[in-house]
Scaffold this motif. Structure first.
Motif, mmCIF file in Angstrom:
data_model
loop_
_atom_site.group_PDB
_atom_site.id
_atom_site.type_symbol
_atom_site.label_atom_id
_atom_site.label_comp_id
_atom_site.label_asym_id
_atom_site.label_seq_id
_atom_site.Cartn_x
_atom_site.Cartn_y
_atom_site.Cartn_z
ATOM 1 N N GLY A 94 0.772 -1.225 0.000
ATOM 2 C CA GLY A 94 0.000 0.000 0.000
ATOM 3 C C GLY A 94 0.806 1.278 0.000
ATOM 4 N N ILE A 95 2.098 1.212 -0.350
ATOM 5 C CA ILE A 95 2.836 2.471 -0.404
ATOM 6 C C ILE A 95 2.691 3.078 -1.802
ATOM 7 N N PRO A 96 2.754 4.416 -1.861
ATOM 8 C CA PRO A 96 2.622 5.074 -3.155
ATOM 9 C C PRO A 96 3.759 4.648 -4.080
ATOM 10 N N MET A 97 3.451 4.401 -5.336
ATOM 11 C CA MET A 97 4.526 3.996 -6.233
ATOM 12 C C MET A 97 4.247 4.348 -7.681
ATOM 13 N N ILE A 98 5.317 4.263 -8.468
ATOM 14 C CA ILE A 98 5.168 4.325 -9.918
ATOM 15 C C ILE A 98 5.939 3.144 -10.492
ATOM 16 N N ALA A 99 5.603 2.784 -11.727
ATOM 17 C CA ALA A 99 6.323 1.688 -12.365
ATOM 18 C C ALA A 99 7.178 2.229 -13.498
ATOM 19 N N VAL A 100 8.407 1.755 -13.582
ATOM 20 C CA VAL A 100 9.282 2.152 -14.673
ATOM 21 C C VAL A 100 9.530 0.931 -15.546
ATOM 22 N N LEU A 101 9.103 1.036 -16.795
ATOM 23 C CA LEU A 101 9.354 -0.054 -17.740
ATOM 24 C C LEU A 101 10.677 0.231 -18.413
ATOM 25 N N ASN A 102 11.709 -0.417 -17.926
ATOM 26 C CA ASN A 102 13.037 -0.118 -18.444
ATOM 27 C C ASN A 102 13.358 -1.018 -19.634
ATOM 28 N N MET A 103 14.403 -0.671 -20.329
ATOM 29 C CA MET A 103 14.909 -1.466 -21.458
ATOM 30 C C MET A 103 13.912 -1.537 -22.604
ATOM 31 N N ILE A 104 13.213 -0.417 -22.838
ATOM 32 C CA ILE A 104 12.271 -0.485 -23.963
ATOM 33 C C ILE A 104 13.004 -0.573 -25.289
ATOM 34 N N ASP A 105 14.276 -0.118 -25.320
ATOM 35 C CA ASP A 105 15.023 -0.255 -26.571
ATOM 36 C C ASP A 105 15.178 -1.736 -26.931
ATOM 37 N N GLU A 106 15.455 -2.544 -25.907
ATOM 38 C CA GLU A 106 15.594 -3.982 -26.171
ATOM 39 C C GLU A 106 14.257 -4.613 -26.508
ATOM 40 N N MET A 107 13.216 -4.078 -25.852
ATOM 41 C CA MET A 107 11.887 -4.595 -26.116
ATOM 42 C C MET A 107 11.508 -4.342 -27.577
ATOM 43 N N GLU A 108 11.818 -3.134 -28.041
ATOM 44 C CA GLU A 108 11.492 -2.818 -29.431
ATOM 45 C C GLU A 108 12.255 -3.724 -30.383
ATOM 46 N N LYS A 109 13.501 -3.969 -30.024
ATOM 47 C CA LYS A 109 14.309 -4.863 -30.866
ATOM 48 C C LYS A 109 13.708 -6.260 -30.911
ATOM 49 N N ALA A 110 13.136 -6.661 -29.796
ATOM 50 C CA ALA A 110 12.563 -8.004 -29.739
ATOM 51 C C ALA A 110 11.190 -8.051 -30.417
ATOM 52 N N GLY A 111 10.756 -6.925 -30.938
ATOM 53 C CA GLY A 111 9.479 -6.905 -31.649
ATOM 54 C C GLY A 111 8.264 -6.857 -30.752
ATOM 55 N N LEU A 112 8.434 -6.281 -29.563
ATOM 56 C CA LEU A 112 7.310 -6.207 -28.633
ATOM 57 C C LEU A 112 6.814 -4.785 -28.508
ATOM 58 N N GLU A 113 5.582 -4.675 -28.085
ATOM 59 C CA GLU A 113 5.078 -3.350 -27.778
ATOM 60 C C GLU A 113 4.181 -3.475 -26.562
ATOM 61 N N ILE A 114 4.360 -2.559 -25.612
ATOM 62 C CA ILE A 114 3.519 -2.631 -24.420
ATOM 63 C C ILE A 114 2.629 -1.402 -24.373
ATOM 64 N N ASP A 115 1.359 -1.637 -24.203
ATOM 65 C CA ASP A 115 0.393 -0.551 -24.140
ATOM 66 C C ASP A 115 0.443 0.060 -22.736
ATOM 67 N N THR A 116 1.143 1.186 -22.627
ATOM 68 C CA THR A 116 1.362 1.781 -21.312
ATOM 69 C C THR A 116 0.048 2.193 -20.649
ATOM 70 N N THR A 117 -0.845 2.765 -21.447
ATOM 71 C CA THR A 117 -2.108 3.226 -20.874
ATOM 72 C C THR A 117 -2.900 2.056 -20.302
ATOM 73 N N ALA A 118 -2.919 0.969 -21.036
ATOM 74 C CA ALA A 118 -3.635 -0.210 -20.552
ATOM 75 C C ALA A 118 -2.993 -0.731 -19.271
ATOM 76 N N LEU A 119 -1.658 -0.705 -19.226
ATOM 77 C CA LEU A 119 -0.957 -1.189 -18.046
ATOM 78 C C LEU A 119 -1.262 -0.293 -16.840
ATOM 79 N N GLU A 120 -1.285 1.022 -17.104
ATOM 80 C CA GLU A 120 -1.622 1.955 -16.029
ATOM 81 C C GLU A 120 -3.011 1.665 -15.489
ATOM 82 N N TYR A 121 -3.912 1.350 -16.400
ATOM 83 C CA TYR A 121 -5.272 1.062 -16.000
ATOM 84 C C TYR A 121 -5.324 -0.212 -15.151
ATOM 85 N N GLN A 122 -4.579 -1.223 -15.580
ATOM 86 C CA GLN A 122 -4.580 -2.500 -14.856
ATOM 87 C C GLN A 122 -3.988 -2.363 -13.452
ATOM 88 N N LEU A 123 -2.931 -1.552 -13.346
ATOM 89 C CA LEU A 123 -2.217 -1.474 -12.074
ATOM 90 C C LEU A 123 -2.738 -0.365 -11.168
#
Lengths: 215, 616
Positions: free
Chosen positions: B105-134
């Protein structure tokens, strides 16, 4: 004398004492426990020997400090289990109470025995050098990771071995999880792919992970 | 405001910490780099923000030292907010930790690091959807490129909030949580801990374990497995919802080569050998150049000045110490650190651990222990600290012995500067061979007699990466500073004292005393034994002091090849340096430290005497 009877007696003593704060008469006790006086006397003898109760002149009984503590413990466990069964099963309170009463003593013996069959706590906790022995799967017909070959798509059935279980769990190797066997060296060190990550395992750990082929 | 950086191992926490605070923290591409809390602060809009870098952990419910450390810190409410760092390419596994943290229950934010590698791997993460989920803010970053790092602090400052997600647990677990809430008034998080057997409050623990037995009997699984499986499943649900595409791009998988017996093991041997050879060749070249330059530019002019004896002794001692320290040690040590940093950053260390697992079992440890052993080639001190990652006391004891025998870069300086330079490269390599054989023999012996259990390896493979020149240099430089600012002053002072002792005849007295042993047993001149003793302070000082005591950096003029060889062999083997002893004491206690010290002293003298006996 069974442990459960002694615990029952202590709990009864504890409940009566906490209500009246006086020495307990034998009659009250036999009413609470629904047992004959002889039976109760036998239990009390034993409890007195263990130093949990003391008998006053006239046959009344008082709890010693340790007795009070033990009784309170049994009482608390009883209430918790009662509540849990109600929550869990939607059982009515009376029935739950009876059930809990039976369970509170048996959990530590029977259930644990049954349990260890499945989670094989009886598996040796570690691998010792110099005494290599082939370990049989906990149950007939179960295959460990070592029984499969590179490239197999698998699903975890169970994991045993208390020492390293925690890390495996945290890496996602839990029953039901899909994993693939990515590499298996001739010396049986293996790499599995789980949740898009590669995890290297020693043979003795791989041996404690039971899996089946995914269909 | 105090902010905690939390995340799995190797997700880039330390790199982010460095960029946020400007403080140097070692970054590596294998688990277990950060073993202690590192604090730093940064200023944002005139407010001090304290940032704490935690060791990488996989879970908050575990009982390992690091997990306990992080949990206690959070429980005591020391953090006002948390930054959860996640590897975008391994989102599902990383979310598992976030789900646990959410329950605090502590205040937090999430940092999705290594997006450069993620892009190379052909992935895409919908940040808005993730924000909504979390229910918290999510920021995409690429720490290695510095992308979006500057947005982290403002985001924490403005919109850190407790996550709104709730993990749906198994019916029985939920019932148990409600029960504990009702009967004991415990909160959801504490109840879950108690159910998993983490002892905080006794009454709660007792009540929970009664329920746990019930649940486990029903499910045929341990409660830890049930709870973890629920979390993993929920993590997968979230990941499935937010990962947009997973192009199965067929790329060449280098691991096919690196992780097979053939050619993996030859590659491993080749990698280690080529590191040594590279240091040998390039280091020797640099050494010669620098020593020469010192001689022409500093020492020769100094001798030409004709100063009074006392002043000349002091000035000369300083000059020779500088020559020995900067000219000899610096090139070797620095090159070694650079090569090791490259090796670490590629993620190859974990492959080495996998390949070595079987062999390491024979010496009483598992593959993971190869990482501190290789690190020991750089410096024994961090390697000994790395022992914490081993599970059992038995492994730690064996590890302590073996690591202190690994020739660190300072000892490489001796091998190279003395044997390779004046005797030959092949004899220098034989010293490594002898040490390697002794380490193996010691391991075999210890694994027989050390009591205790042995656990196997469970090691996440770090992703393979191309190391970045800037980061490698930075890290090597950081490690180098220790040498420059701690070792160099020691060397300078030591050198001056020696010069004065020499001038007043104290050295001669001591040498006379030690001569019978030195010449009789080891077959080396007594001043060399005096120099050996300096190796206890810092290994390479043995060599530097030899040059100082001998009065010349051209050692072949004062000692025979065999003498040089024995000198190097003994100083490589005997006694770990003071810093190693200190860290051993801290990690392992007095008895083990004493045992290691006596063992290595004995070994050094015996092997030295043997060589002298056979070839002398």
């Amino acid at each position: 004398m069974r442990l459960s009877q002694r615990e029952d007696c202590l709990e009864a003593l504890y409940t009566i004492v906490s209500e009246s704060e006086k020495a307990v008469r034998l009659a009250d006790l036999s009413r609470e426990l629904q047992m004959s006086d002889e039976e109760i006397q036998a239990i009390l003898d034993e409890l007195e020997q263990q130093g949990h109760i003391a008998r006053l002149a006239g046959g009344d009984v008082v709890l010693t400090d340790t007795g009070r503590e033990l009784g309170e413990g049994v009482f608390r466990k009883h209430r918790t289990l009662e509540c849990f069964l109600t929550e869990m099963l939607g059982m009515d309170a009376d029935k739950a109470s009876q059930e809990a009463c039976r369970l509170e003593h048996d959990v530590s013996d029977e259930t644990i025995d049954r349990l260890s069959l499945y989670i094989c706590d009886s598996c040796p906790g570690a691998y010792r050098w110099g005494r290599k022995r082939e370990r049989k799967p906990a149950e007939e017909g179960m295959q460990s990771l070592l029984d499969f070959s590179e490239g197999d798509e698998l699903s975890v059935v169970s994991v045993c071995g208390p020492g390293w279980r925690r890390r495996l769990i945290d890496l996602g190797i839990v029953p039901g999880q899909s994993i693939s066997l990515k590499r298996k060296l001739r010396n049986r060190s293996i790499v599995v792919r789980v949740k898009h990550c590669d995890v290297a395992l020693s043979p003795e750990i791989a041996r404690s992970i039971f899996v089946e082929k995914r269909t | 405001m105090k902010v905690a950086l939390i995340g799995n191992p190797s997700v880039g926490k330390s790199l982010i910490f460095n960029q946020l605070t400007g403080i140097g923290v070692e970054v590596s591409n294998y688990p277990g780099t950060t073993v202690e809390l590192k604090g730093g602060s940064t200023c944002y809009q005139r407010e001090m923000i304290d940032i704490v870098d935690f060791p990488g952990i996989y879970s908050l419910d575990g009982t390992s030292e690091e997990e306990e450390l992080v949990r206690t810190f959070l429980l005591e409410g020391k953090a006002d907010a948390a930054i959860v760092v996640m590897d975008a390419t391994r989102l599902e596994r990383n979310l598992y930790l976030l789900l646990q943290l959410a329950e605090f229950g502590i205040p937090m934010i999430a940092v999705l690091n290594m997006i450069d590698e993620m892009e190379k791997a052909g992935l895409e993460i919908d940040t808005t959807a993730l924000e909504y989920q979390l229910g918290i803010e999510v920021l995409q970053t690429a720490a290695s490129k510095g992308r979006n790092i500057e947005k982290i602090i403002p985001l924490v400052r403005s919109s850190a909030r407790p996550a709104t997600l709730t993990v749906p647990y198994d019916r029985s677990v939920e019932a148990a949580v409600r029960t504990l809430e009702k009967t004991l008034g415990a909160g959801r998080t504490e109840s879950l801990w108690a159910l998993q057997g983490i002892k905080k409050d006794f009454a709660l623990f007792e009540a929970a374990s009664a329920i746990t037995e019930q649940i486990e009997a029903r499910h045929r699984m341990t409660i830890q497995q049930i709870i973890a499986a629920n979390r993993h499943n929920y993590a997968r649900t979230i990941a499935d919802r937010v990962i947009k595409k997973r192009e199965a791009r067929k790329r060449f998988d280098l691991d096919q080569l690196l992780m097979g017996t053939i050619p993996g093991i030859p590659i491993l041997i080749l990698v280690l050998l080529s590191i040594l050879l590279f240091v040998f060749i390039v280091g020797a070249f640099l050494e010669e150049t620098i020593v020469e330059a010192f001689q022409i530019l500093l020492i020769d002019p100094l001798l030409g000045l004709g100063l009074p004896p006392l002043v000349e002794t002091i000035a000369l001692s300083l000059a020779i110490a500088l020559q020995a320290g900067l000219g000899i040690a610096f090139p070797f040590v620095f090159i070694f650190y650079i090569l090791l940093s490259i090796l670490e950053d590629t993620g190859y260390m974990t492959r080495a651990a996998f390949l070595a697992d079987n062999a390491m079992h024979r010496v009483g440890m598992h593959g993971g222990a190869i990482i501190p052993l290789i690190l020991g080639l750089g410096c024994n001190v961090p390697a000994v600290m790395g022992l914490r990652n081993l599970t059992s006391r038995r492994e730690k004891i064996i590890g302590a012995f073996l690591i202190t025998m690994v020739p660190c870069s300072a000892r490489t300086v001796i091998i190279l500067g003395i044997v390779a330079a004046f005797v030959g490269i092949l004899p220098a390599l034989t010293i490594y061979l002898i040490v390697f054989l002794l380490i193996t023999a010691t391991g075999l012996l210890l694994s027989r007699f050390t009591p205790g259990e042995q656990f196997g390896m469970i090691l996440e493979m770090a992703p393979l990466r191309l190391p970045q020149a800037e980061l490698v240099i930075k890290k090597s430089w950081m490690r180098m500073q220790e040498f420059l600012f701690i070792a160099m002053p020691m060397l300078l002072v030591g050198s001056i004292f020696l010069g004065l002792f020499e001038l007043f005849g104290i050295t001669a007295m001591f040498e006379e005393l030690i001569a019978p042993f030195s010449e009789g047993v080891l077959g080396i001149p007594s001043y060399a034994t005096t120099a050996l003793l300096f190796g206890i302070l810092r290994k390479e000082m043995a060599f530097e002091m030899l040059a100082i005591l001998g009065g010349t950096a051209n050692l072949s003029a004062i000692m025979t090849s065999l003498q040089l060889y024995i000198f190097a062999l003994v100083s490589v083997l005997f006694v770990p340096c003071v810093s190693t002893i200190a860290v051993l004491f801290k990690e392992m206690g007095g008895r083990i430290t004493a045992a290691v010290t006596f063992y290595t002293v004995g070994l050094g003298i015996i092997i030295g005497a043997l060589v002298n006996l056979i070839f002398g």
